[in-house]
Enzyme design. Structure first.
Site, PDB file in Angstrom:
ATOM      1  N   THR A  11      28.461  65.695  78.360  1.00 22.11           N
ATOM      2  CA  THR A  11      28.896  66.986  78.906  1.00 22.11           C
ATOM      3  C   THR A  11      28.441  67.207  80.348  1.00 22.11           C
ATOM      4  O   THR A  11      29.226  67.649  81.197  1.00 22.11           O
ATOM      5  CB  THR A  11      28.343  68.123  78.010  1.00 22.11           C
ATOM      6  OG1 THR A  11      28.789  67.870  76.679  1.00 22.11           O
ATOM      7  CG2 THR A  11      28.839  69.478  78.453  1.00 22.11           C
ATOM      8  N   ASN A  28      21.942  59.710  74.943  1.00 24.60           N
ATOM      9  CA  ASN A  28      23.380  59.883  75.097  1.00 24.60           C
ATOM     10  C   ASN A  28      23.676  61.116  75.947  1.00 24.60           C
ATOM     11  O   ASN A  28      23.162  62.206  75.668  1.00 24.60           O
ATOM     12  CB  ASN A  28      24.029  60.090  73.726  1.00 24.60           C
ATOM     13  CG  ASN A  28      24.227  58.802  72.986  1.00 24.60           C
ATOM     14  OD1 ASN A  28      23.564  57.803  73.264  1.00 24.60           O
ATOM     15  ND2 ASN A  28      25.123  58.817  72.022  1.00 24.60           N
ATOM     16  N   VAL A  29      24.515  60.933  76.936  1.00 21.38           N
ATOM     17  CA  VAL A  29      24.871  62.037  77.824  1.00 21.38           C
ATOM     18  C   VAL A  29      26.369  62.014  78.059  1.00 21.38           C
ATOM     19  O   VAL A  29      26.938  60.952  78.345  1.00 21.38           O
ATOM     20  CB  VAL A  29      24.159  61.899  79.191  1.00 21.38           C
ATOM     21  CG1 VAL A  29      24.413  63.134  80.050  1.00 21.38           C
ATOM     22  CG2 VAL A  29      22.664  61.677  79.023  1.00 21.38           C
ATOM     23  N   HIS A  89      24.994  68.557  70.604  1.00 22.80           N
ATOM     24  CA  HIS A  89      26.028  68.131  71.558  1.00 22.80           C
ATOM     25  C   HIS A  89      26.642  69.318  72.294  1.00 22.80           C
ATOM     26  O   HIS A  89      26.858  70.380  71.705  1.00 22.80           O
ATOM     27  CB  HIS A  89      27.161  67.407  70.818  1.00 22.80           C
ATOM     28  CG  HIS A  89      26.739  66.142  70.134  1.00 22.80           C
ATOM     29  ND1 HIS A  89      26.435  66.097  68.797  1.00 22.80           N
ATOM     30  CD2 HIS A  89      26.559  64.892  70.598  1.00 22.80           C
ATOM     31  CE1 HIS A  89      26.102  64.847  68.465  1.00 22.80           C
ATOM     32  NE2 HIS A  89      26.163  64.097  69.545  1.00 22.80           N
ATOM     33  N   GLY A  90      26.956  69.107  73.551  1.00 27.42           N
ATOM     34  CA  GLY A  90      27.695  70.106  74.321  1.00 27.42           C
ATOM     35  C   GLY A  90      26.794  71.098  75.026  1.00 27.42           C
ATOM     36  O   GLY A  90      25.595  70.855  75.202  1.00 27.42           O
ATOM     37  N   HIS A 141      20.743  62.014  70.881  1.00 23.26           N
ATOM     38  CA  HIS A 141      22.073  62.491  71.255  1.00 23.26           C
ATOM     39  C   HIS A 141      21.942  63.877  71.886  1.00 23.26           C
ATOM     40  O   HIS A 141      20.925  64.535  71.732  1.00 23.26           O
ATOM     41  CB  HIS A 141      22.979  62.577  70.014  1.00 23.26           C
ATOM     42  CG  HIS A 141      23.521  61.241  69.598  1.00 23.26           C
ATOM     43  ND1 HIS A 141      24.863  60.949  69.573  1.00 23.26           N
ATOM     44  CD2 HIS A 141      22.890  60.107  69.205  1.00 23.26           C
ATOM     45  CE1 HIS A 141      25.037  59.695  69.174  1.00 23.26           C
ATOM     46  NE2 HIS A 141      23.859  59.167  68.945  1.00 23.26           N
ATOM     47  N   GLY A 142      22.992  64.302  72.589  1.00 22.28           N
ATOM     48  CA  GLY A 142      22.945  65.628  73.197  1.00 22.28           C
ATOM     49  C   GLY A 142      21.993  65.679  74.373  1.00 22.28           C
ATOM     50  O   GLY A 142      21.187  66.598  74.492  1.00 22.28           O
ATOM     51  N   ASP A 162      30.870  55.156  70.233  1.00 26.15           N
ATOM     52  CA  ASP A 162      30.095  56.377  70.014  1.00 26.15           C
ATOM     53  C   ASP A 162      30.715  57.189  68.873  1.00 26.15           C
ATOM     54  O   ASP A 162      31.917  57.479  68.908  1.00 26.15           O
ATOM     55  CB  ASP A 162      30.095  57.191  71.322  1.00 26.15           C
ATOM     56  CG  ASP A 162      29.097  58.326  71.303  1.00 26.15           C
ATOM     57  OD1 ASP A 162      28.045  58.201  70.646  1.00 26.15           O
ATOM     58  OD2 ASP A 162      29.364  59.353  71.971  1.00 26.15           O
ATOM     59  N   HIS A 163      29.911  57.521  67.895  1.00 23.95           N
ATOM     60  CA  HIS A 163      30.347  58.332  66.750  1.00 23.95           C
ATOM     61  C   HIS A 163      31.547  57.769  66.008  1.00 23.95           C
ATOM     62  O   HIS A 163      32.465  58.508  65.638  1.00 23.95           O
ATOM     63  CB  HIS A 163      30.637  59.784  67.178  1.00 23.95           C
ATOM     64  CG  HIS A 163      29.404  60.524  67.578  1.00 23.95           C
ATOM     65  ND1 HIS A 163      28.456  60.938  66.673  1.00 23.95           N
ATOM     66  CD2 HIS A 163      28.936  60.877  68.795  1.00 23.95           C
ATOM     67  CE1 HIS A 163      27.462  61.532  67.319  1.00 23.95           C
ATOM     68  NE2 HIS A 163      27.719  61.505  68.612  1.00 23.95           N
TER      69      HIS A 163
HETATM   70  P1  13P Z   1      26.199  65.729  75.330  1.00 25.14           P
HETATM   71  O1  13P Z   1      27.663  65.900  75.589  1.00 25.14           O
HETATM   72  O2  13P Z   1      25.559  66.989  74.843  1.00 25.14           O
HETATM   73  O3  13P Z   1      25.483  65.139  76.478  1.00 25.14           O
HETATM   74  O4  13P Z   1      26.055  64.701  74.123  1.00 25.14           O
HETATM   75  C1  13P Z   1      26.571  63.415  74.278  1.00 25.14           C
HETATM   76  C2  13P Z   1      26.354  62.602  73.061  1.00 25.14           C
HETATM   77  O5  13P Z   1      25.378  62.744  72.361  1.00 25.14           O
HETATM   78  C3  13P Z   1      27.371  61.581  72.757  1.00 25.14           C
HETATM   79  O6  13P Z   1      27.111  60.905  71.566  1.00 25.14           O
END
Ligand code: 13P
Length: 294
Positions: free
Chosen positions: A233, A230-231, A178-179, A208-209, A82-83
């Site tokens: 947080t 993508n999850v 994100h977050g 994402h996010g 991831d990233h």
């Molecule tokens: P969140 O932490 O907002 O769920 O995002 C996760 C993410 O996109 C990881 O690549």
């Protein structure tokens, strides 16, 4: 079983659903995510973030563990970097056996993004590894990046990007970040842009996010063509809340017990998320597909 993320996303794209990609930073979290998916008969993707691997989820330990967990269940499991951004991180992930790598050059100038991602695609595809790119930029929720329209994915540029890089799936910026969002805020997503991106690209798209985006938004995004969400947080928060409650009820709750409580909470969170995005009972392999044409 451990499979290529390409296979998982191809099936999701053809059958209009999304698969959760949950970051997993330790054994308990990886086990919670994989067992929740197995019980739901859902494909699942384990994300290991570059920063997370540096801090806690050391790949030397986590990768063999995830492979072992994946092989112990009867659902497709993909392992995704991831990233990743640096060349060395991408190569290391490929050598370690990740079945997918994200190369996030979304904050670089466009031509540099194209060149770097194309290079990684050439190397990854030679080994049968899936590549995720990002265009536009999914930033941080706490600074309001989700509302920065300049960061959203441009449809015409996305066409060019996909053609020139050769990526297998594209992370798009349509209003998530994100977050944690500011308290009480649910982001507004640009579903029109998503529809245009899907119509133009017809390929697996990634959101994402996935935390704090709201169930209705998530369902609509899946209906609009998102195939991977993508999850991270909110999975952490599920564990944190359960641990806080347990310690408030009994401050003597032991380390062993608290880790079990955290794992159970993450498992429930993942199970509920799978229900929201509709990936239950969709193995993606042969006769076990039950409702993909509904
Ligand atoms: P969140 O932490 O907002 O769920 O995002 C996760 C993410 O996109 C990881 O690549």
């Amino acid at each position: 079983m451990l499979v290529s993320m390409k296979d998982i996303l191809k099936h999701a794209n053809e059958n209009n659903y999304a698969v959760m990609a949950c970051n997993s930073v330790n054994m308990e979290m990886a086990r919670a995510v994989i067992t929740a998916a197995a019980e739901k008969h859902s494909p699942i993707i384990i994300n290991l973030g570059v920063g997370q691997m540096a801090k806690l989820a050391h790949p030397t330990e986590m990768v063999p563990l995830i492979k072992e967990l994946a092989e112990s269940v009867d659902i497709p499991v993909a392992l995704n970097l991831d990233h990743g951004m640096k060349y060395e991180d991408e190569i290391a992930a490929m050598q370690r056996g990740f079945t997918s790598v994200m190369i996030d050059c979304s904050s670089l100038p466009y031509e540099e993004n194209v060149a770097r991602v194309n290079n990684i695609c050439t190397l990854a595809h030679a080994k049968g590894i899936c590549v995720e790119g990002e265009l536009g930029h999914v930033g941080q929720a706490d600074v309001g990046d989700n509302e920065e329209l300049d960061l959203y994915t441009n449809v015409a540029q996305a066409r060019d990007y996909v053609d020139r890089t050769g990526i297998d799936c594209l992370a798009v910026a349509i209003g998530t970040a994100h977050g944690d969002y500011p308290k009480g805020m649910i982001p507004k997503l640009d579903f029109q842009r998503l529809a245009e991106l899907k119509a133009e690209l017809k390929m697996p798209l990634v959101l994402h996010g996935g935390s704090g985006a709201g169930a209705e938004n998530i369902k609509k995004a899946v209906a609009g063509g998102i195939n991977k969400i993508n999850v991270c947080t909110d999975a952490f928060h599920a564990a944190e809340e359960a641990m806080k409650v347990a310690w408030a009820e009994n401050p003597k709750t032991s380390y062993l017990e608290i880790m079990m409580i955290a794992e159970k909470a993450i498992k429930k969170f993942v199970s509920d998320y799978i229900d929201i995005i509709g990936s239950a009972n969709r193995y993606g392999y042969g006769d076990v597909i039950s409702d993909s044409k509904e």
